[in-house]
Design an enzyme around this catalytic site. Structure first.
Site, short mmCIF file in Angstrom:
data_model
loop_
_atom_site.label_atom_id
_atom_site.label_comp_id
_atom_site.label_asym_id
_atom_site.label_seq_id
_atom_site.Cartn_x
_atom_site.Cartn_y
_atom_site.Cartn_z
N GLY A 1 0.82 -1.21 0.00
CA GLY A 1 0.00 0.00 0.00
C GLY A 1 0.85 1.25 0.00
N ASP A 2 1.89 1.26 0.82
CA ASP A 2 2.78 2.42 0.88
C ASP A 2 3.51 2.62 -0.44
OD1 ASP A 2 2.78 3.48 3.72
OD2 ASP A 2 3.15 1.37 4.10
N THR A 3 4.05 1.53 -0.99
CA THR A 3 4.84 1.69 -2.20
C THR A 3 3.96 2.03 -3.41
OG1 THR A 3 4.81 -0.73 -2.46
CG2 THR A 3 6.73 0.25 -1.43
N ALA B 1 3.28 5.73 -3.06
CA ALA B 1 4.49 6.46 -3.42
C ALA B 1 4.70 6.47 -4.93
CB ALA B 1 5.69 5.83 -2.73
#
Length: 385
Positions: free
Chosen positions: A170-172, A175
């Site tokens: 989710g973070d990547t 980003a």
């Protein structure tokens, strides 16, 4: 350490990275890999918690996510630090931040004000729920975005609780979409001279890759569920046991399935009414997987791989880090590179992707090991102080 020659398609662009952990810093890593100069603002003495994340006795994740960056120690909770941040951002092309919405405004660093001082500024804001809407002020980590965006609900075995990917997807994703938005905004700025804000949320970034989940429900009333290692009605496409490991085979197209049958020494299966078509194989998925699994279990991974290559069947072994570092294809494409680290020596890590033919990106300098180690250099070069 002496930096290598600067190159990459974003050479000459200045980026200020504010934020910590994964979503904002990974966006900075991507821009830095493509040649931008990335100045990371860190709290004095404390720095980004990512410095201490990772497995093993010596955490190494920081060496990847902070490569190509300069560390500047700035206390964003103090007036002096806020002014230093404003001065640096006034010289920047892109600002990245992944604080909870409202945090920059609380510190007197509202993007609208920063863009008045620097109209060409592009502000990438990565957050859990976006900068607007009833949930925008909530704290949000990657796993929460994965759950809301639909990912967690379909990962794992059907008789168990939702699982996670094994990486902070989710973070990547957020980003990566933030980086993509910044590149699009640069093109707009090239035409108009004006910057803009890029609003990248965790849950929407996950939602974007959920294929046809929404229309499947809206049109057909179908809700996707956890199905383990298979895609329902797509067969054969699974991980199969070998005598010494596991192997992934994807042969769900008719012609490819026929080649798999030849490799198995069972050409008659390709014309068997239960397996002859895509729809038929989908209806008999479990029995077909069991049949193939019994055959693969009699072979080693290497023997099975040789057969799949010989018969042009898409397939491959399930790699771990040791496999990757020993594989000739990884080596030939420099998918894994070595970055010289002042403490650890040569540290293998993933390379720069995608590969550009004329202006390839690169890792030009290792991650800054000390918080604020580049403060004096950056303030002198950027601000003349």
């Amino acid at each position: 350490m002496t930096s290598q020659p600067v190159n990459g398609p974003l050479h000459g662009l200045k980026v200020v990275e504010m934020g910590q952990l994964i979503a904002g810093p990974f966006c900075g890593q991507l821009l830095g890999d493509m040649g931008a100069e990335v100045i990371k603002l860190e709290a004095p003495g404390v720095g980004d918690p990512m410095r201490h994340w990772g497995q093993g006795e010596t955490p190494t994740w920081w060496r990847v996510i902070a490569r190509n960056k300069y560390s500047v120690a700035v206390d964003l909770r103090a007036a002096e630090g806020q002014q230093t941040a404003r001065d640096l951002i006034a010289q920047a092309d892109i600002l990245i931040e992944n604080f909870r919405p409202g945090t920059l405004e609380k510190w007197g660093l509202a993007p609208a004000d920063l863009m008045k001082a620097n109209p060409r500024l592009i502000v990438v804001r990565v957050s859990g729920y976006g900068q607007s809407g009833p949930y925008s002020s909530r704290a949000g980590f990657g796993g929460i975005g994965e759950a809301m965006g639909g990912w967690r609900g379909i990962v794992g075995e059907p008789d168990r609780a939702p699982s996670r990917m094994g990486v902070s997807i989710g973070d990547t994703l957020a980003a990566t979409y933030g980086c993509m938005g910044a590149l699009a905004a640069l093109q707009h700025r090239e035409r108009t001279g004006q910057g803009q804000m890029v609003d990248s949320s965790l849950y929407e970034s996950v939602l974007q890759v959920m294929e046809s989940m929404i229309p499947e429900y809206a049109v057909n009333g179908h809700k996707r569920t956890r199905t383990g290692s298979v895609l329902p009605k797509i067969a054969p496409s699974n991980v199969y046991p070998c005598a010494d490991g596991e192997y992934l085979i994807g042969a769900n197209q008719d012609a490819v399935f026929a080649r798999l049958c030849d490799a198995m020494g069972r050409p008659e299966l390709a014309t068997d009414a239960r397996y002859a078509t895509h729809l038929a194989r989908g209806e008999h998925q479990s029995e077909l997987d069991a049949l193939i699994g019994r055959w693969t279990a009699t072979l080693t991974v290497q023997a099975l791989e040789d057969l799949m290559i010989e018969h042009a069947v898409p397939a491959g072994r399930v790699f771990d880090a040791e496999d990757m570092m020993a594989d000739p294809h990884f080596a030939a494409r420099q998918a894994i590179i070595e970055v010289e680290d002042p403490i650890l020596g040569k540290v293998p890590m993933q390379g720069v992707f995608p590969k550009l033919s004329a202006t390839p990106g690169s890792v030009r300098r290792p991650a800054p090991l000390e918080v604020g180690q580049d403060t004096a250099d950056v303030l002198q070069r950027w601000l003349g102080r």
